[in-house]
Design an enzyme around this catalytic site. Structure first.
Site, short mmCIF file in Angstrom:
data_model
loop_
_atom_site.label_atom_id
_atom_site.label_comp_id
_atom_site.label_asym_id
_atom_site.label_seq_id
_atom_site.Cartn_x
_atom_site.Cartn_y
_atom_site.Cartn_z
CE LYS A 40 -5.02 7.17 5.74
NZ LYS A 40 -5.74 7.51 4.50
N GLY A 41 -3.99 0.32 4.60
CA GLY A 41 -4.57 -0.99 4.90
C GLY A 41 -3.63 -2.02 5.47
CE LYS A 127 -12.21 -9.17 -1.96
NZ LYS A 127 -12.91 -7.89 -2.26
CG PHE A 148 -16.11 -4.67 0.56
CD1 PHE A 148 -15.24 -4.15 -0.39
CD2 PHE A 148 -16.23 -4.03 1.78
CE1 PHE A 148 -14.50 -3.01 -0.12
CE2 PHE A 148 -15.50 -2.88 2.06
CZ PHE A 148 -14.64 -2.38 1.10
CB VAL A 149 -12.94 -8.67 3.83
CG1 VAL A 149 -13.54 -10.02 3.49
CG2 VAL A 149 -11.75 -8.39 2.91
CG ASP A 155 -10.78 1.51 3.99
OD1 ASP A 155 -10.03 0.79 3.31
OD2 ASP A 155 -11.37 2.50 3.54
NE ARG A 161 -7.96 2.71 7.08
CZ ARG A 161 -7.77 2.39 5.80
NH1 ARG A 161 -7.40 1.17 5.48
NH2 ARG A 161 -7.95 3.28 4.85
P1 IMP Z 1 -6.37 -3.79 -6.38
O1 IMP Z 1 -5.51 -2.69 -6.92
O2 IMP Z 1 -7.66 -3.92 -7.12
O3 IMP Z 1 -5.66 -5.10 -6.23
O4 IMP Z 1 -6.90 -3.33 -4.98
C1 IMP Z 1 -6.11 -3.20 -3.92
C2 IMP Z 1 -6.74 -2.32 -2.88
O5 IMP Z 1 -8.17 -2.26 -2.92
C3 IMP Z 1 -6.41 -2.92 -1.54
O6 IMP Z 1 -5.16 -2.47 -1.11
C4 IMP Z 1 -7.54 -2.41 -0.69
O7 IMP Z 1 -7.21 -1.15 -0.17
C5 IMP Z 1 -8.71 -2.29 -1.62
N1 IMP Z 1 -9.61 -3.44 -1.48
C6 IMP Z 1 -9.81 -4.43 -2.37
N2 IMP Z 1 -10.70 -5.32 -1.90
C7 IMP Z 1 -11.09 -4.88 -0.68
C8 IMP Z 1 -12.00 -5.38 0.32
O8 IMP Z 1 -12.66 -6.43 0.20
N3 IMP Z 1 -12.10 -4.63 1.45
C9 IMP Z 1 -11.41 -3.48 1.66
N4 IMP Z 1 -10.54 -3.00 0.76
C10 IMP Z 1 -10.39 -3.68 -0.41
MG MG Z 2 -5.15 -0.73 0.43
#
Ligand code: IMP
Ligand code: MG
Length: 171
Positions: A40-41, A127, A148-149, A155, A161
């Site tokens: 949903k992000g 990141k 953490f954002v 979210d 959100r």
């Molecule tokens: P990845 O698979 O570790 O790259 O993570 C991707 C998902 O983790 C993103 O689509 C977000 O939903 C979540 N995520 C990673 N970092 C953050 C953050 O700082 N705030 C909120 N959601 C995060």
């Molecule tokens: Mg996400």
């Protein structure tokens, strides 16, 4: 109550979205584009970015979840797949943030099997210091430090959100 600090203001986001939209329009001149939003992000980012793009656009949506909370393998699961064929189409995945990169590595592999003409990644945030999987976004809004954002679609346990800026929770 948790105190939220502004990391990236709405104005800064808007300016960057203008730049990203222009860059995409330059590189996809005269082409139709499928914007593939990761729920949903990425909803806010998808809407605000695509409103600025004049190409003919189609939308697809996927939803994924990861098991990172309860195990260290960081397995990703597809909850909702696309509903139209993307074969032969120019596809841009829209992500909110690339963290470990596992979500995008998983999705990229899955989508390439569907034989798009091209597959690129556009992420609002990156990141880089957290990367585990070998994946890189083609378009990045902002590279940020390991914080953490929340907000602008991102979210904290499904909340926050709907902030119109990107913030972080002050510990
Ligand atoms: P990845 O698979 O570790 O790259 O993570 C991707 C998902 O983790 C993103 O689509 C977000 O939903 C979540 N995520 C990673 N970092 C953050 C953050 O700082 N705030 C909120 N959601 C995060
Ligand atoms: Mg996400």
């Amino acid at each position: 109550m948790k105190k939220i600090k502004v990391l990236i203001s709405e104005e800064k986001i808007n300016n960057r979205l203008d730049e990203l939209a222009n860059q995409i329009m330059d590189e996809y001149k005269g082409k139709d584009i499928v914007f593939l939003c990761i729920l949903k992000g990425s909803i806010f980012f998808t809407v605000e970015l695509t409103k600025r793009i004049k190409n003919n656009i189609q939308f697809e949506f996927v939803e994924v979840s990861s098991y990172e909370n309860n195990e260290s393998t960081g397995k990703v699961k597809l909850n909702k797949d696309i509903t139209q064929s993307i074969e032969g189409k120019e596809v841009i995945i829209i992500e909110d943030i690339v963290d470990t990169g596992r979500t995008l590595a998983f999705l990229k592999e899955l989508l390439l099997e569907k034989k798009p003409a091209s597959l690129k990644i556009c992420s609002l945030l990156d990141k880089p210091s957290r990367r585990i999987a070998n994946v890189k976004a083609d378009y990045v809004g902002f590279a940020i430090e390991d914080k953490f954002v929340v907000g602008y679609g991102l979210d904290d346990e499904q909340n926050l959100r709907n902030l119109n800026y990107i913030g972080y929770i002050e510990e």
